[in-house]
Write an enzyme that holds these catalytic residues in place. Structure first.
Site, PDB file in Angstrom:
ATOM      1  N   GLU A 180      27.489  80.305  29.808  1.00 30.81           N
ATOM      2  CA  GLU A 180      28.709  80.487  30.595  1.00 30.81           C
ATOM      3  C   GLU A 180      29.912  80.697  29.686  1.00 30.81           C
ATOM      4  O   GLU A 180      29.986  80.107  28.619  1.00 30.81           O
ATOM      5  CB  GLU A 180      29.013  79.211  31.396  1.00 30.81           C
ATOM      6  N   CYS A 233      37.153  80.274  27.204  1.00 31.70           N
ATOM      7  CA  CYS A 233      36.311  79.152  26.786  1.00 31.70           C
ATOM      8  C   CYS A 233      34.894  79.673  26.579  1.00 31.70           C
ATOM      9  O   CYS A 233      34.299  80.246  27.488  1.00 31.70           O
ATOM     10  CB  CYS A 233      36.336  78.087  27.881  1.00 31.70           C
ATOM     11  N   CYS A 288      22.218  71.887  25.474  1.00 28.04           N
ATOM     12  CA  CYS A 288      22.840  70.953  24.533  1.00 28.04           C
ATOM     13  C   CYS A 288      21.935  69.740  24.393  1.00 28.04           C
ATOM     14  O   CYS A 288      21.243  69.374  25.337  1.00 28.04           O
ATOM     15  CB  CYS A 288      24.203  70.513  25.075  1.00 28.04           C
ATOM     16  N   CYS A 303      25.400  63.566  26.791  1.00 25.55           N
ATOM     17  CA  CYS A 303      26.501  62.829  27.439  1.00 25.55           C
ATOM     18  C   CYS A 303      26.186  62.643  28.922  1.00 25.55           C
ATOM     19  O   CYS A 303      25.764  63.577  29.606  1.00 25.55           O
ATOM     20  CB  CYS A 303      27.823  63.571  27.276  1.00 25.55           C
ATOM     21  N   CYS A 349      27.834  64.938  31.818  1.00 26.37           N
ATOM     22  CA  CYS A 349      27.946  66.382  31.562  1.00 26.37           C
ATOM     23  C   CYS A 349      26.733  67.143  32.083  1.00 26.37           C
ATOM     24  O   CYS A 349      25.590  66.724  31.893  1.00 26.37           O
ATOM     25  CB  CYS A 349      28.112  66.610  30.065  1.00 26.37           C
ATOM     26  N   GLY A 400      27.219  73.417  24.933  1.00 28.23           N
ATOM     27  CA  GLY A 400      26.748  73.203  23.567  1.00 28.23           C
ATOM     28  C   GLY A 400      27.671  72.365  22.704  1.00 28.23           C
ATOM     29  O   GLY A 400      28.829  72.118  23.059  1.00 28.23           O
ATOM     30  N   SER A 446      35.948  64.744  21.438  1.00 24.78           N
ATOM     31  CA  SER A 446      35.688  64.124  22.736  1.00 24.78           C
ATOM     32  C   SER A 446      35.471  62.632  22.523  1.00 24.78           C
ATOM     33  O   SER A 446      34.393  62.217  22.127  1.00 24.78           O
ATOM     34  CB  SER A 446      34.436  64.750  23.356  1.00 24.78           C
ATOM     35  N   CYS A 506      32.075  72.763  32.532  1.00 23.27           N
ATOM     36  CA  CYS A 506      30.901  72.801  31.656  1.00 23.27           C
ATOM     37  C   CYS A 506      29.514  72.853  32.273  1.00 23.27           C
ATOM     38  O   CYS A 506      28.992  71.855  32.745  1.00 23.27           O
ATOM     39  CB  CYS A 506      30.912  71.529  30.827  1.00 23.27           C
TER      40      CYS A 506
HETATM   41  N1  SAH Z   1      30.112  69.453  22.837  1.00 25.41           N
HETATM   42  C1  SAH Z   1      31.531  69.593  22.675  1.00 25.41           C
HETATM   43  C2  SAH Z   1      32.157  70.700  23.492  1.00 25.41           C
HETATM   44  C3  SAH Z   1      31.681  70.988  24.876  1.00 25.41           C
HETATM   45  S1  SAH Z   1      32.196  70.008  26.244  1.00 25.41           S
HETATM   46  C4  SAH Z   1      32.195  68.277  22.955  1.00 25.41           C
HETATM   47  O1  SAH Z   1      31.537  67.310  23.307  1.00 25.41           O
HETATM   48  O2  SAH Z   1      33.401  68.188  22.734  1.00 25.41           O
HETATM   49  C5  SAH Z   1      33.933  70.178  26.432  1.00 25.41           C
HETATM   50  C6  SAH Z   1      34.598  68.912  26.966  1.00 25.41           C
HETATM   51  O3  SAH Z   1      34.301  68.693  28.351  1.00 25.41           O
HETATM   52  C7  SAH Z   1      34.136  67.648  26.240  1.00 25.41           C
HETATM   53  O4  SAH Z   1      35.235  66.827  26.021  1.00 25.41           O
HETATM   54  C8  SAH Z   1      33.186  67.048  27.258  1.00 25.41           C
HETATM   55  O5  SAH Z   1      32.985  65.685  27.014  1.00 25.41           O
HETATM   56  C9  SAH Z   1      33.899  67.351  28.541  1.00 25.41           C
HETATM   57  N2  SAH Z   1      33.089  67.249  29.758  1.00 25.41           N
HETATM   58  C10 SAH Z   1      31.787  67.516  29.924  1.00 25.41           C
HETATM   59  N3  SAH Z   1      31.402  67.303  31.204  1.00 25.41           N
HETATM   60  C11 SAH Z   1      32.503  66.913  31.857  1.00 25.41           C
HETATM   61  C12 SAH Z   1      32.750  66.547  33.209  1.00 25.41           C
HETATM   62  N4  SAH Z   1      31.806  66.530  34.119  1.00 25.41           N
HETATM   63  N5  SAH Z   1      34.019  66.213  33.524  1.00 25.41           N
HETATM   64  C13 SAH Z   1      35.002  66.230  32.593  1.00 25.41           C
HETATM   65  N6  SAH Z   1      34.831  66.552  31.319  1.00 25.41           N
HETATM   66  C14 SAH Z   1      33.583  66.878  30.941  1.00 25.41           C
END
Ligand code: SAH
Length: 355
Positions: A95, A108, A115, A119, A122, A162, A217, A336
């Site tokens: 995406e 973005c 990934c 987390c 996510c 990712g 993050s 994401c």
């Molecule tokens: N892997 C990298 C970049 C991708 S995610 C990272 O962890 O930074 C980009 C941002 O979106 C990160 O801060 C991630 O923690 C956040 N994110 C992922 N899923 C989310 C969700 N459901 N709601 C809010 N933020 C989210």
């Protein structure tokens, strides 16, 4: 080495010269071809009209030009945010999102297919990692969007699917090529890379001395909470992350950004705000509070608006720079990995779209 490349977009400028010389061509051809790919954004050899047909046919035997195709596009009726599903040549789906603000267009991009960071809130990580993207596949997301939207990309955030630091070498190659004056020449100052906090790579990144903004993050003010939502917290402590951030600020002179997704009942208490202030004290930084995007398969929900506001005020009172991220594209699953996940779950025949 370039013999392993699948597409000509992967060539650095110097590699392209080397390859063309080896083919018995003149070096100035590299300049022409590089310009076709990285300035005029050509996706096929046939577009390169100042190259002879014979030569184009020769090159096409070795390499295709472009590694990605737009598979689907959704545009938000609320704010015009455009979400792209793009297909790789081996059937992968990623995406990319284009957001238009008063000051320009921000894109973005994804850095991996899936990934493996795991987390808990996510969507991108639910099915694990398929593979990392090449530098050319990162470039191609930007080129396709610039062409499709018909306007220049002003800002880039590597915050899609990712973990960019889990794909470090290709990421660095991409950052050099996208900011190269022989290509799109996007200022490094307009680029942000977001990591879940792979500390070793944060040091390496600082030592690259690029003018790219680092976003981390964090999502929790202590290791105990962080471990419940981010498995990577079992590998690196917050203490180590903050030390690496100080190193980044000291070596680059740039401010670090922290992302803090507000999760109801998990990381949004007054005590959390206090702890956050204490660990960030004395660090040149900015905190971006993100209202959690609900993900179908995930149990977490977002903090109330009032709760987020309270958290923000507390940080402000303690002189921490803080903003609340404006949600974009709420009607098109712009967060994401959500759209990719839906697409794959619906079992759409990707090969139909990619043929
Ligand atoms: N892997 C990298 C970049 C991708 S995610 C990272 O962890 O930074 C980009 C941002 O979106 C990160 O801060 C991630 O923690 C956040 N994110 C992922 N899923 C989310 C969700 N459901 N709601 C809010 N933020 C989210």
């Amino acid at each position: 080495m370039y013999s392993e490349y699948k597409d000509a977009l992967s060539f650095t400028y110097d590699e392209l010269i080397e390859y063309l010389l080896a083919k018995g061509e003149k070096a100035y051809r590299a300049k022409q071809i590089y310009e076709w790919m990285h300035k005029k954004l050509a996706v096929s050899w046939d577009e390169m009209t100042n190259i002879s047909k014979l030569m184009r046919e020769e090159l096409a035997k070795d390499y295709s030009v472009f590694p990605l195709k737009i598979v689907d596009k959704l545009v938000s009726e609320i704010d015009g945010t455009a979400k792209y599903l793009m297909g790789t040549s081996d059937g992968g789906i990623i995406e990319s999102v284009a957001m238009t603000y008063s000051y320009g267009m921000s894109v973005c991009i994804s850095s991996q297919i899936g990934c493996r960071m795991g987390c808990k809130f996510c969507a991108s990580t639910l099915a694990g990692l398929e593979r990392s993207l090449t530098a050319s596949e990162m470039l191609a997301q930007i080129y396709l969007i610039q062409k499709d939207m018909g306007r220049r990309v002003d800002n880039i955030v590597v915050m899609g699917i990712g973990e960019p630091f889990d794909n470090y070498n290709e990421l660095i190659k991409f950052l050099h090529m996208i900011s190269d004056e022989r290509g799109l020449n996007i200022s490094q100052r307009s680029i942000t890379v977001s990591t879940c906090g792979l500390v070793d790579k944060m040091y390496d990144f600082s030592n690259e001395h690029m003018a790219v903004t680092l976003a981390v993050s964090l999502h929790a003010p202590n290791d105990e909470i962080r471990k419940t939502i981010m498995p990577v917290a079992n590998r690196y402590s917050i203490d180590e992350i903050i030390k690496a951030c100080h190193y980044y600020v000291n070596t680059t002179g740039r401010r670090v950004t922290f992302e803090y997704s507000m999760i109801n009942g998990v990381n949004d208490s007054g005590e959390c705000a206090e702890q956050l202030v204490s660990i960030l004290r004395g660090l040149l930084c900015h905190v971006n509070l993100i209202p959690l995007n609900d993900v179908e398969e995930r149990s977490h929900t977002r903090t109330s608006e009032q709760g987020i506001h309270y958290f923000q005020k507390y940080l402000e009172k303690n002189r921490i720079n803080v903003t609340i991220r404006k949600g974009m594209g709420a009607d098109i699953d712009a967060a994401c990995g959500q759209l990719r996940r839906k697409y794959i779950k619906q079992g759409k025949a990707l090969s139909d779209n990619l043929s």
